[in-house]
Design an enzyme around this catalytic site. Structure first.
Site, PDB file in Angstrom:
ATOM      1  N   ASP A 136       9.270  -0.569  -2.286  1.00  0.00           N
ATOM      2  CA  ASP A 136       8.397   0.594  -2.123  1.00  0.00           C
ATOM      3  C   ASP A 136       9.221   1.849  -1.830  1.00  0.00           C
ATOM      4  O   ASP A 136       9.862   1.937  -0.784  1.00  0.00           O
ATOM      5  CB  ASP A 136       7.427   0.320  -0.963  1.00  0.00           C
ATOM      6  N   ASP A 137       9.218   2.781  -2.748  1.00  0.00           N
ATOM      7  CA  ASP A 137       9.914   4.072  -2.573  1.00  0.00           C
ATOM      8  C   ASP A 137      11.436   3.932  -2.614  1.00  0.00           C
ATOM      9  O   ASP A 137      12.141   4.784  -2.069  1.00  0.00           O
ATOM     10  CB  ASP A 137       9.516   4.774  -1.259  1.00  0.00           C
ATOM     11  N   CYS A 168       2.006   4.918  -4.697  1.00  0.00           N
ATOM     12  CA  CYS A 168       1.877   3.465  -4.497  1.00  0.00           C
ATOM     13  C   CYS A 168       0.753   2.775  -5.258  1.00  0.00           C
ATOM     14  O   CYS A 168       0.994   1.853  -6.025  1.00  0.00           O
ATOM     15  CB  CYS A 168       1.711   3.185  -3.007  1.00  0.00           C
ATOM     16  N   ARG A 180       1.087   0.293  -8.588  1.00  0.00           N
ATOM     17  CA  ARG A 180       0.796  -1.154  -8.506  1.00  0.00           C
ATOM     18  C   ARG A 180      -0.316  -1.553  -9.487  1.00  0.00           C
ATOM     19  O   ARG A 180      -0.285  -2.650 -10.069  1.00  0.00           O
ATOM     20  CB  ARG A 180       0.363  -1.512  -7.077  1.00  0.00           C
ATOM     21  N   LYS A 222       2.980  -5.880   0.310  1.00  0.00           N
ATOM     22  CA  LYS A 222       1.991  -4.798   0.243  1.00  0.00           C
ATOM     23  C   LYS A 222       1.125  -4.964  -1.003  1.00  0.00           C
ATOM     24  O   LYS A 222       1.630  -5.199  -2.097  1.00  0.00           O
ATOM     25  CB  LYS A 222       2.750  -3.476   0.182  1.00  0.00           C
ATOM     26  N   HIS A 232      -2.348  -2.918  -1.796  1.00  0.00           N
ATOM     27  CA  HIS A 232      -2.688  -1.518  -2.083  1.00  0.00           C
ATOM     28  C   HIS A 232      -3.529  -1.291  -3.338  1.00  0.00           C
ATOM     29  O   HIS A 232      -3.454  -0.243  -3.984  1.00  0.00           O
ATOM     30  CB  HIS A 232      -1.423  -0.643  -2.131  1.00  0.00           C
ATOM     31  N   SER A 272      -0.266   0.979   2.780  1.00  0.00           N
ATOM     32  CA  SER A 272       1.074   1.421   3.203  1.00  0.00           C
ATOM     33  C   SER A 272       1.283   1.226   4.697  1.00  0.00           C
ATOM     34  O   SER A 272       0.356   1.365   5.506  1.00  0.00           O
ATOM     35  CB  SER A 272       1.283   2.896   2.853  1.00  0.00           C
ATOM     36  N   HIS A 319       9.533   1.997   2.336  1.00  0.00           N
ATOM     37  CA  HIS A 319       8.553   3.048   2.648  1.00  0.00           C
ATOM     38  C   HIS A 319       8.654   3.351   4.146  1.00  0.00           C
ATOM     39  O   HIS A 319       8.791   2.418   4.951  1.00  0.00           O
ATOM     40  CB  HIS A 319       7.163   2.520   2.295  1.00  0.00           C
ATOM     41  N   ASP A 360       8.425   0.715  -6.832  1.00  0.00           N
ATOM     42  CA  ASP A 360       7.109   1.246  -7.240  1.00  0.00           C
ATOM     43  C   ASP A 360       7.115   2.738  -7.569  1.00  0.00           C
ATOM     44  O   ASP A 360       6.195   3.235  -8.212  1.00  0.00           O
ATOM     45  CB  ASP A 360       6.036   0.956  -6.177  1.00  0.00           C
ATOM     46  N   ASN A 361       8.128   3.453  -7.093  1.00  0.00           N
ATOM     47  CA  ASN A 361       8.284   4.880  -7.422  1.00  0.00           C
ATOM     48  C   ASN A 361       9.585   5.366  -6.816  1.00  0.00           C
ATOM     49  O   ASN A 361      10.247   4.634  -6.078  1.00  0.00           O
ATOM     50  CB  ASN A 361       7.093   5.741  -6.946  1.00  0.00           C
ATOM     51  N   LYS A 397       9.583  10.946  -5.440  1.00  0.00           N
ATOM     52  CA  LYS A 397       8.189  10.485  -5.338  1.00  0.00           C
ATOM     53  C   LYS A 397       7.215  11.666  -5.346  1.00  0.00           C
ATOM     54  O   LYS A 397       7.490  12.717  -4.757  1.00  0.00           O
ATOM     55  CB  LYS A 397       8.038   9.716  -4.020  1.00  0.00           C
TER      56      LYS A 397
HETATM   57 MG    MG Z   1       5.714   3.737  -3.120  1.00  0.00          MG
END
Ligand code: MG
Length: 482
Positions: free
Chosen positions: A49-50, A89, A93, A142, A144, A167, A232, A284-285, A305
């Site tokens: 994540d991130d 996020c 996903r 996660k 989401h 998150s 994240h 994810d980003n 992001k």
């Molecule tokens: Mg993310």
């Protein structure tokens, strides 16, 4: 709706399917054992994540050690033009798990605890695809895609689930918006088993469950989805990695994720599942730059992001499957998370439904290193929420006029965000092969290219909509509601 299970072996070396019951969707996989499997590779997806484009050793990190990911790359393929579908996020996903642009299925932005919608029952997830071939399925981490029970993983194809429903910063200790959030729930199945869990243990807990799941399903095909809550913000790491990285806490967190990947790879090797398992690692980003030292790096890409610059949308990606994916290779052809569902469906011999648009394409020719393999995407669309902000075709990327947030001075630090400044970009053409950092607008030099990309953008507006030009897409489907 009718589901067809088709044996699919055209692109796999014969050795993989000899003795297999190709075409038999109801085979008893338990009895077949490891050495004599049907065409049903295990699938492992590790989704962080991130994590920024540069935050892996083999993607150029100057100060974060990722020996396990680097080894995975030496034993597999790196995708250097690999995209998420939106740089946030939930939308990202939604795309990974359905093979669709998030605008297609109306899962946008980052869902929060007040949201009453989530992934629709009618959508087909990757877990539901492989279930048709008898896979055991698990999601750890996660989710989401909606936190109400009807939207949770166990209602969308996963046998088991353990993790955070959204998150990890959506909690009362948020540095600026704590009042907005109830206690953070940790969920097992569809029940809250803890509130305000010790986040320093999340990566360890997810990893332990992942390894146990692999062990328990060693004799049948499985799909394991490990969606780390980290890196994240707020960043947390166990004592195993605290203070270990010269990059500080962010580096420690990435080192622990790398350890987690190592644990999974070690389990596959120990159980002799290497040659039966496709492992995919991606993020994810891009990095949350406004958090300064608690955010990652997307260098040499622009921004991060929350934007449609490369730093927001292009992520590190490694795929490994000994014997099927050539070791130590890389491709710069455009591929995306939306491609994983159709590619995996084809690999396991599941025909996708014809009653809907699925945006992803089969990228097995790229994954398997077929000579001269090209990206299957004539156009790739960069949306932020409902704004069509850019389109890429081949080496060219056209930004359509739009605003975007960019970190201003002072930068954030220590877990607190800095200030965001709203900036604007007009119509601008970038040659990503010569200028991956999107520094030099060459629109004036290539008017025909601009016109071509504008025509491609017009197709997306008609199909998926675009709030910048006040268009409603004709082929969008509703999100699920309570
Ligand atoms: Mg993310």
């Amino acid at each position: 709706m009718r589901w067809l299970s088709l044996g699919f072996c055209a692109i796999l070396p014969l050795a993989n399917v000899v003795g297999a019951e190709v075409g038999s969707g109801s085979a008893d996989f338990r009895e077949l054992g490891n050495g004599n499997r049907p065409n049903t590779p295990n699938i492992v997806i590790v989704f962080t994540d991130d994590q920024g484009y540069q935050d892996v050793g083999c993607f150029g990190s100057p100060d974060i050690a990722t020996p396990n990911l680097d080894r995975m790359a030496r034993e597999g393929i790196r995708f250097t033009s690999f995209y998420v579908a939106q740089a946030v996020c939930s939308a990202s996903r939604a795309a990974l798990l359905t093979g669709c642009y998030p605008n297609r299925i109306n899962i946008l932005r980052a869902l929060n605890p007040n949201d009453q919608h989530g992934i629709a029952d009618e959508e087909l997830t990757l877990a539901e695809v492989v279930k048709q071939r008898g896979y055991a399925t698990a999601a750890f981490g996660k989710w989401h895609l909606g936190h109400h029970p009807k939207f949770l993983p166990t209602r969308h194809g996963f046998d088991v689930y353990f993790g955070l429903p959204y998150s990890n910063d959506m909690w009362p200790r948020h540095p600026t918006h704590g009042k907005n959030f109830p206690p953070l729930p940790l969920i097992e199945g569809d029940k809250v088993v803890q509130e305000m869990p010790d986040q320093s243990q999340l990566t360890t807990w997810y990893t332990e469950r992942a390894v146990k799941f692999i062990e328990a399903n060693r004799d049948r095909p499985f799909f394991l989805y490990v969606a780390h809550s980290m890196p994240h913000v707020p960043l947390f790491v166990s004592s195993k990695f605290q203070g270990k990285s010269p990059r500080g806490l962010y580096g420690d967190v990435i080192m622990e994720i790398d350890w987690s990947v190592g644990q999974i790879l070690e389990a596959l090797k120990r159980l002799q599942l290497d040659e039966h398992t496709l492992v995919i690692f991606t993020s994810d980003n891009g990095p949350w730059l406004v958090y300064g030292d608690h955010g990652g790096s997307a260098k040499p890409l622009r921004e991060g992001k929350g934007t449609t610059f490369e730093g927001g949308m292009r992520v590190p990606c490694i795929m490994r499957w000994p014997g099927q994916i050539p070791a130590g290779t890389a491709t710069n052809e455009l591929a995306a998370t939306i491609d994983l569902l159709p590619t995996i469906a084809k690999l396991v011999g599941v025909e996708l439904p014809k009653d809907r648009i699925i945006d992803g394409k089969d990228i097995w020719p790229l994954m398997s290193g077929q000579p001269g393999a090209k990206s299957p995407h004539e156009a790739y669309y960069y949306y932020w929420n409902q704004e069509l902000q850019a389109v890429r075709s081949g080496r060219w990327k056209l930004h359509l006029p739009h605003a975007y947030p960019s970190p201003g001075e002072p930068l954030g630090g220590g877990g607190k965000p800095g200030r965001l400044v709203q900036k604007k970009i007009g119509l601008a053409l970038f040659d990503l092969e010569a200028d991956v950092g999107e520094t030099t607008d060459v629109a004036d030099k290539y008017p025909d290219v601009v016109r071509h990309l504008q025509a491609l953008a017009e197709q997306a507006r008609d199909d998926l909509g675009d709030s910048l030009t006040k268009r409603t897409g004709r082929n969008v489907r509703p999100a699920g509601t309570l």
